[in-house]
Design a protein around this motif. Structure first.
Motif: not given
Length: 336
Positions: A57-80
């Motif tokens: 789509l020609g978008k170069d500014k990707v940002e990740v948003f998560s609402s997990s205070g546990g393992n999903a949030g940590l995984a999202a942050a690690y992947a980002a």
């Protein structure tokens, strides 16, 4: 997709030795994932896919948003961090300080908002993502309810075959797979993996949760998704307010047994796993690994098993336990 394109790694399959009776028990060691749990498989796949879509789509500014205070949030942050994009995590006020520090250590922006996960999730979707400017391509990383998450989780089933972790003879002896269930992401991933590997198509699954976090059982009894108003449990990573609708579909379409144990049984599972392997896991994982130890009678759900039969237990991991916490579990178990 090769492993080099994903932040998740291939994990070990280890056997519980010195068993005098019952089937062979193998653990798929998802606690080896760099973020601490299986969640990185799904989150890595979701973020990777989103970045590829943004490029088209020609978008170069990707940002990740998560609402997990546990393992999903940590995984999202690690992947980002792995893909070099920004990540924002909104946590409820009940979140553990150690998780907040880990998230910050992964470079995530951390916002504390809401009494529970539902309120934190509403804030990130309705107050943050909804008000972003058009230059940002947002990736909403739901903790468990997304087909991309399930596709990513399914990779560990693929590994059993592709990496020859099970021989052709072993494959014939697999009589069941055990996994913990909270929101249903892991369970959905297991079913997805079994469906796409013909060698394991018909293997039944046994899901485990605790009486204190009975999300799946309540919905199974009602035959519809039920939202719980309050959950108080040691197994905090199982404390989802609802199960995914896909989990109910999978339960009806794939042979699945469901059992409910006590929080203390899950804590005992953590203790037994640590004493056997020297590995710390949290009670959400302890719930499933408990079936290898003091709750092994529940494996009878798979029928009469011989010493040559194999049951695979997903040791899903988790970052919510340290040695001090484990010692508290020991005191709790003894006291009760």
């Amino acid at each position: 997709m090769t492993n080099s394109e994903q932040p998740s790694i291939k994990t070990s399959l280890i056997e519980l030795k010195n068993r005098t009776s019952g089937p062979r028990i193998l653990f798929k060691c998802e606690y080896e994932q760099p973020s601490g749990s299986f969640k990185l498989r799904g989150m890595g796949h979701l973020v990777h896919t989103a970045i590829e879509e943004a490029k088209k789509l020609g978008k170069d500014k990707v940002e990740v948003f998560s609402s997990s205070g546990g393992n999903a949030g940590l995984a999202a942050a690690y992947a980002a961090k792995y893909y070099g994009v920004n990540c924002t995590v909104v946590l409820p006020v009940i979140s553990k300080p150690v998780v907040i520090e880990k998230l910050k250590g992964l470079g995530a922006t951390v916002i504390v908002e809401g009494k529970h996960w539902g309120e934190a999730d509403n804030h990130i979707r309705n107050d943050i993502i909804a008000n972003l400017d058009n230059s940002i391509y947002p990736v909403y990383a739901h903790p468990f309810d997304d087909p991309l998450i399930w596709e990513g989780h399914a990779n560990f089933i693929d590994e059993l075959i592709i990496e020859k972790q099970l021989s052709s003879e072993d494959l014939n002896h697999v009589k069941g797979i055990v996994c913990s269930v909270g929101g249903g992401g892991l369970y959905n991933g297991v079913i997805e993996g079994l469906k796409r590997n013909k060698e394991l198509n018909d293997v039944p699954v046994l899901t485990v949760e605790t009486h204190q976090a009975p999300t799946f059982k309540v919905s199974l009894d009602a035959n519809e998704v039920v939202h719980l108003k309050e959950i108080k449990t040691l197994s905090t990573s199982l404390a989802s307010p609802y199960i995914s609708g896909k989990s109910l579909e999978n339960y009806k379409s794939h042979k699945t047994h469901h059992v409910v144990i006590d929080d203390l049984d899950a804590a005992q599972g953590c203790i037994d796993f640590y004493d056997e392997f020297g590995v710390l896991v949290e009670p959400a994982c302890g719930a499933s690994v408990a079936l290898a130890f003091k709750k092994s009678d529940l494996l009878e759900n798979f029928g009469a098993l011989t010493k040559d039969d194999i049951v695979i237990i997903v040791a899903c991991g988790g970052s919510g336990t340290n040695v001090d916490t484990l010692n508290e579990y020991r005191k709790l178990v003894v006291a009760n």
